[in-house]
Design a protein around this motif. Structure first.
Motif, PDB file in Angstrom:
ATOM      1  N   TYR A  58       7.345  40.533  84.982  1.00 45.10           N
ATOM      2  CA  TYR A  58       6.075  39.823  84.791  1.00 45.10           C
ATOM      3  C   TYR A  58       5.635  39.901  83.325  1.00 45.10           C
ATOM      4  O   TYR A  58       5.366  38.881  82.686  1.00 45.10           O
ATOM      5  N   LEU A  59       5.564  41.109  82.777  1.00 46.01           N
ATOM      6  CA  LEU A  59       5.118  41.270  81.393  1.00 46.01           C
ATOM      7  C   LEU A  59       6.140  40.727  80.403  1.00 46.01           C
ATOM      8  O   LEU A  59       5.772  40.157  79.373  1.00 46.01           O
ATOM      9  N   TYR A 111      17.412  44.029  76.972  1.00 49.35           N
ATOM     10  CA  TYR A 111      16.312  44.596  76.190  1.00 49.35           C
ATOM     11  C   TYR A 111      16.229  46.118  76.317  1.00 49.35           C
ATOM     12  O   TYR A 111      15.263  46.723  75.841  1.00 49.35           O
ATOM     13  N   VAL A 112      17.217  46.724  76.970  1.00 51.92           N
ATOM     14  CA  VAL A 112      17.143  48.154  77.256  1.00 51.92           C
ATOM     15  C   VAL A 112      18.420  48.849  76.801  1.00 51.92           C
ATOM     16  O   VAL A 112      19.520  48.425  77.139  1.00 51.92           O
ATOM     17  N   GLU A 113      18.261  49.905  76.041  1.00 55.16           N
ATOM     18  CA  GLU A 113      19.376  50.786  75.708  1.00 55.16           C
ATOM     19  C   GLU A 113      19.229  52.089  76.485  1.00 55.16           C
ATOM     20  O   GLU A 113      18.112  52.559  76.704  1.00 55.16           O
ATOM     21  N   ASP A 114      20.347  52.661  76.891  1.00 59.60           N
ATOM     22  CA  ASP A 114      20.348  53.898  77.663  1.00 59.60           C
ATOM     23  C   ASP A 114      19.477  53.763  78.912  1.00 59.60           C
ATOM     24  O   ASP A 114      18.482  54.491  79.090  1.00 59.60           O
ATOM     25  N   PRO A 115      19.827  52.855  79.818  1.00 59.11           N
ATOM     26  CA  PRO A 115      18.983  52.612  81.000  1.00 59.11           C
ATOM     27  C   PRO A 115      18.901  53.800  81.949  1.00 59.11           C
ATOM     28  O   PRO A 115      17.981  53.865  82.771  1.00 59.11           O
ATOM     29  N   GLU A 116      19.835  54.749  81.858  1.00 59.12           N
ATOM     30  CA  GLU A 116      19.808  55.912  82.747  1.00 59.12           C
ATOM     31  C   GLU A 116      18.760  56.928  82.320  1.00 59.12           C
ATOM     32  O   GLU A 116      18.435  57.845  83.076  1.00 59.12           O
ATOM     33  N   ALA A 125       8.878  47.302  75.463  1.00 61.68           N
ATOM     34  CA  ALA A 125       8.166  48.319  76.238  1.00 61.68           C
ATOM     35  C   ALA A 125       8.173  47.988  77.725  1.00 61.68           C
ATOM     36  O   ALA A 125       8.449  48.849  78.575  1.00 61.68           O
ATOM     37  N   ALA A 126       7.878  46.743  78.066  1.00 65.37           N
ATOM     38  CA  ALA A 126       7.829  46.344  79.486  1.00 65.37           C
ATOM     39  C   ALA A 126       9.200  46.421  80.136  1.00 65.37           C
ATOM     40  O   ALA A 126       9.319  46.740  81.320  1.00 65.37           O
ATOM     41  N   ALA A 127      10.248  46.134  79.362  1.00 64.76           N
ATOM     42  CA  ALA A 127      11.602  46.153  79.924  1.00 64.76           C
ATOM     43  C   ALA A 127      12.040  47.556  80.318  1.00 64.76           C
ATOM     44  O   ALA A 127      12.881  47.719  81.210  1.00 64.76           O
ATOM     45  N   ALA A 178       2.471  48.314  82.416  1.00 63.57           N
ATOM     46  CA  ALA A 178       3.510  48.154  83.434  1.00 63.57           C
ATOM     47  C   ALA A 178       3.178  48.976  84.669  1.00 63.57           C
ATOM     48  O   ALA A 178       3.422  48.541  85.808  1.00 63.57           O
ATOM     49  N   SER A 179       2.621  50.164  84.478  1.00 62.11           N
ATOM     50  CA  SER A 179       2.186  50.970  85.616  1.00 62.11           C
ATOM     51  C   SER A 179       1.114  50.237  86.416  1.00 62.11           C
ATOM     52  O   SER A 179       1.151  50.200  87.652  1.00 62.11           O
TER      53      SER A 179
END
Length: 473
Positions: free
Chosen positions: A114-115, A307-312, A106-108, A195-196
């Protein structure tokens, strides 16, 4: 920083924590957002805050930046700590190492190093497989299947349907139970929203595990360094700036006058009705993050792409001239109080009560000194901020006069709210400084708490609505 180097650093810190070798103090001059002496004074003067800090430390040897800043509002901090402890450490549907890995996922999505760093350490401490930290390609397919909902919840929660729920719950080797899914969804919403808060308050992993803060208000920079080199002695110019805030000039007087005027009479109802627009779309031009070059110190971010898929995939920019609009989710048809609370509490015992307490607590925080001195009721302002954030995600209240948003929320505040809510990783120091210049730090922290809770409730409403449709279909 490469992913492998980042992982090695986190594993090294985790071993140091277990051996008790991490430095105990976190406030070593790395928090330019709120001066260290302000935090120390707050902890010393407020026994409740001090006890919460001690409780938050637990077995850790360091008090993190999130807890320090939330300590400005101890009533909320107590509720937050209870909820987070329940999600991560108490009996529940998900294994402990799954919980921390979901927090990392989630944080990524918002590039919150940080998280991510915090939960890499905790993932390892509860016996998680270090191989999983190489990225999503190395985790079980069952956990990886959650990534689609993670992506949608983080950026476009209105797209979640009962089909997404069904895909996770269908029979098979990698299926989820309904209780596990609800636990996972609450964790995702919690860490997207956190994260916000982290970016909105300038909390950063820069400076090591202690969690430094990189947002320094630009006007303070212009007045000179706020420390003596050790980060402990405030600069006289900063003290003068805080004294000026007691005069309630400029922004604070302007806002107070508008609130008092609104409370006294509604002279311009016709104009308000005309302005009762789909706020999230109407102000798009004004509230988009600045694209010009900002005079920020460059920060090297660790590579979290594993840790992220589809970063766009992100929050879309709606163009009114092309007719593209957010779908409308009417709160009267599906609300937290009437629908979401009972469902989540039934599927994940007691979490509904904890979440409800947290929502109510942030909404009931007492007015700051400015409001007391001016005799203003800030409930209208809090309601405007909450409903404006929900508006960005398509949630509309038929019984709310959206003219209040246009009346109370100045442009700079709208820029800040939209950025921290929709793409927090793009938050700039100037955005924090430009709104409510005369208000105290604690009052700006309270704005970020409203962002955190309003965003979390919005994500949960969409997810629980989809779960409800799955259950009744």
């Amino acid at each position: 920083m490469a992913a492998g180097e980042y992982l090695n650093r986190c594993q090294r810190i985790s071993r140091q924590e277990r051996a008790g070798r991490v430095p105990r103090p976190c406030t070593n001059g790395q928090n330019p957002l709120i001066p260290e002496h302000e935090i120390n004074k707050m902890g010393a003067d407020n026994e409740r805050t001090h006890l919460l800090f001690v409780k938050a430390l637990g077995s850790r040897s360091c008090l993190d930046g999130v807890v320090q800043l939330m300590g400005c509002h101890p009533q909320y901090l107590e509720s937050f700590l209870k909820t987070q402890h329940y999600l991560l450490h108490m009996d529940g549907p998900l294994p402990f190492h799954y919980r921390h890995y979901i927090a990392i996922m989630a944080a990524a999505r918002h590039q919150s190093s940080y998280l991510v760093e915090v939960h890499i350490n905790q993932f390892l401490q509860v016996g998680g497989d270090p191989q999983w930290l190489q990225g999503l390609d190395c985790i079980p397919q069952r956990l990886r299947n959650l990534n689609e909902i993670n992506k949608i919840l983080a950026h476009r929660p209105w797209l979640i349907t009962k089909q997404h729920i069904e895909n996770l719950l269908k029979t098979g080797e990698h299926c989820w139970s309904l209780a596990e899914l609800v636990h996972g969804v609450v964790l995702l919403a919690h860490y997207h929203s956190l994260a916000s808060f982290v970016f909105g308050c300038g909390i950063s992993a820069e400076g090591g595990h202690e969690g430094g803060h990189v947002l320094r208000p630009s006007s303070i920079n212009n007045q000179g360094d706020t420390t003596n080199g050790n980060g402990n002695i405030p600069d006289p110019s900063l003290a003068h700036r805080r004294r000026r805030s007691v005069d309630y000039s400029s922004d604070s007087e302007y806002l107070a006058d508008r609130i008092q005027k609104f409370q006294a009479e509604k002279e311009n109802e016709e104009e308000m009705l005309r302005d009762e627009i789909w706020i999230g779309l109407e102000t798009e031009k004004d509230t988009s993050p600045p694209t010009r070059a900002l005079e920020d110190k460059p920060v090297t971010m660790p590579d979290l792409s594993c840790y992220v898929e589809d970063p766009e995939f992100g929050y879309p920019e709606f163009a009114r001239r092309s007719g593209e609009q957010l779908p409308v989710f009417r709160a009267q048809d599906y609300s937290w109080e009437d629908h979401g609370f009972s469902l989540v509490n039934r599927l994940y015992s007691d979490i509904g009560h904890l979440l409800d307490e947290k929502f109510r607590t942030v909404y009931s925080l007492k007015n700051g000194n400015m409001a007391k001195q001016r005799g203003c009721d800030f409930s209208a302002l809090k309601r405007g901020i909450w409903n404006y954030i929900h508006c960005m995600f398509g949630i509309r209240y038929d019984d709310y006069d959206y003219g209040e948003v246009n009346l109370f929320l100045e442009r700079n505040l709208k820029v800040y709210l939209k950025t921290v809510t929709c793409y927090p990783e793009k938050t700039k120091p100037q955005m924090f400084e430009r709104y409510w210049r005369q208000f105290k730090y604690s009052e700006k922290v309270r704005v970020n708490l409203l962002i955190l809770e309003a965003r979390m409730q919005a994500e949960l409403l969409y997810a629980l609505h989809a779960i409800t449709h799955y259950m009744i279909s």
